[in-house]
Design a protein around this motif. Structure first.
Motif, PDB file in Angstrom:
ATOM      1  N   GLY A 185      11.558   1.321  -6.579  1.00 40.67           N
ATOM      2  CA  GLY A 185      12.030   1.256  -7.969  1.00 40.67           C
ATOM      3  C   GLY A 185      10.817   1.190  -8.884  1.00 40.67           C
ATOM      4  N   GLY A 186      11.039   1.463 -10.146  1.00 36.88           N
ATOM      5  CA  GLY A 186       9.954   1.315 -11.117  1.00 36.88           C
ATOM      6  C   GLY A 186       8.930   2.437 -11.129  1.00 36.88           C
ATOM      7  N   LEU A 187       9.188   3.498 -10.332  1.00 40.12           N
ATOM      8  CA  LEU A 187       8.211   4.589 -10.300  1.00 40.12           C
ATOM      9  C   LEU A 187       8.863   5.916 -10.665  1.00 40.12           C
ATOM     10  N   ILE A 217      -3.532   9.269  -9.642  1.00 36.30           N
ATOM     11  CA  ILE A 217      -3.209  10.241  -8.590  1.00 36.30           C
ATOM     12  C   ILE A 217      -3.398   9.545  -7.247  1.00 36.30           C
ATOM     13  N   LEU A 218      -2.357   9.542  -6.444  1.00 32.19           N
ATOM     14  CA  LEU A 218      -2.486   9.006  -5.085  1.00 32.19           C
ATOM     15  C   LEU A 218      -2.829  10.176  -4.183  1.00 32.19           C
ATOM     16  N   MET A 219      -4.054  10.163  -3.713  1.00 30.98           N
ATOM     17  CA  MET A 219      -4.577  11.308  -2.980  1.00 30.98           C
ATOM     18  C   MET A 219      -4.443  11.026  -1.481  1.00 30.98           C
ATOM     19  N   GLY A 252       3.688   3.752   6.061  1.00 31.53           N
ATOM     20  CA  GLY A 252       3.872   2.795   4.971  1.00 31.53           C
ATOM     21  C   GLY A 252       2.774   2.840   3.921  1.00 31.53           C
ATOM     22  N   ASN A 253       1.748   3.670   4.124  1.00 31.76           N
ATOM     23  CA  ASN A 253       0.619   3.662   3.192  1.00 31.76           C
ATOM     24  C   ASN A 253       0.976   4.171   1.794  1.00 31.76           C
ATOM     25  N   ILE A 254       1.824   5.185   1.716  1.00 33.62           N
ATOM     26  CA  ILE A 254       2.168   5.712   0.389  1.00 33.62           C
ATOM     27  C   ILE A 254       2.858   4.602  -0.412  1.00 33.62           C
ATOM     28  N   ALA A 270       1.452   2.856  -3.720  1.00 36.94           N
ATOM     29  CA  ALA A 270       2.331   2.962  -4.892  1.00 36.94           C
ATOM     30  C   ALA A 270       2.655   1.582  -5.464  1.00 36.94           C
ATOM     31  N   SER A 271       2.713   0.577  -4.590  1.00 36.92           N
ATOM     32  CA  SER A 271       3.044  -0.753  -5.106  1.00 36.92           C
ATOM     33  C   SER A 271       1.794  -1.511  -5.551  1.00 36.92           C
TER      34      SER A 271
END
Ligand code: UDP
Length: 236
Positions: A42-44, A156-158, A220-222, A226-227
């Motif tokens: 949530g929140g994204l 940016i999550l690369m 679980g890394n993304i 993200a959190s």
């Protein structure tokens, strides 16, 4: 609560099994699940840029004698194939998506229109950007920087395949390579560190877009990145 808008950059190789399958549906399912787990926090608001290197790279074809622009258009089309595979897998998990492409194929995807992309994100859809920038001589890293700036995502999550951050030298070749927890864009450009191509780096630097480089092969890394959990290397 205002949602945080982020871009996730996936290389084309993330969807491949590295052997004979350019697009491995099982790998696509795994990545889709990782993205949906992050979405379900949530929140994204999530935009995804997907590369095409698992299928075709314009620069390599050009080195083999092909005219560069034509080869690059093929690369851009390759990114659309990946985008559609990812869209299918994310929707199988029950999250609404839109693929938006910078090269128009209206029968299969929406054309990229900035304000429509923002509207899709605000409606809670994951937006997958296919076709790169729509211009030869660019990369999907540059696309990530460009779209992030356009839609107002400041990070940016690369997601990298088998690298857990930025090192001072290649960790596969040098045992004493040191991983950076944080770097500035200036340091990345100045030291010629291989994070993204220099056009993309400069665009991020000039527009205050942060990048987190992390290993996407760890389950679980993304979601972790993200959190806001501190993993990988943060470039600011
Ligand atoms: N490409 C391009 N313009 C763009 C984005 C991509 O010409 O704006 C072409 C280029 O030939 C590139 C290919 O598409 O080699 C695949 O993209 P990229 O290499 O960025 O994919 P990745 O390495 O992320 O899988």
């Amino acid at each position: 609560m205002e949602k945080k808008r982020i871009i996730i950059k996936l290389s084309g190789e993330a969807l491949s099994n590295g052997n004979n399958k350019a697009i491995d549906p099982e790998k696509v399912r795994v990545i889709a699940k990782e993205v949906v787990d992050a979405y379900n926090l949530g929140g994204l608001e999530i935009g995804i840029i997907v590369g095409g290197g698992n299928i075709w790279r314009g620069k390599i074809a050009a080195e083999m004698g092909m005219e560069r622009s034509s080869a690059d258009y093929m690369g851009m089309i390759a990114t659309i194939l990946n985008a559609l595979a990812l869209q299918n897998a994310i929707e199988e998990l029950g999250v609404e998506t839109r693929t938006m492409t910078s090269l128009n194929i209206p029968q299969v995807a929406e054309p990229y229109i900035r304000r429509k992309a923002i509207s899709n994100l605000e409606k809670g859809r994951i937006v997958i950007f296919g076709g790169g920038t729509g211009n030869p001589y660019f990369s999907t890293d540059t696309t990530s920087a460009l779209r992030a700036a356009e839609i107002g995502a400041n990070i940016i999550l690369m997601a990298k395949n088998g690298t857990d951050g930025v090192y001072n030298k290649d960790p596969r070749k040098h045992k004493d390579a040191v991983k950076y927890d944080e770097l500035t864009h200036h340091e990345v450009l100045d030291q010629g560190l291989q994070v993204m191509d220099s056009t993309a780096s400069a665009l991020c630097k000039d527009n205050g877009i942060k990048i987190v480089v992390f290993d996407m092969n760890t389950k679980g890394n993304i979601k972790r990145v993200a959190s806001g959990e501190k993993i990988g290397t943060l470039i600011y």
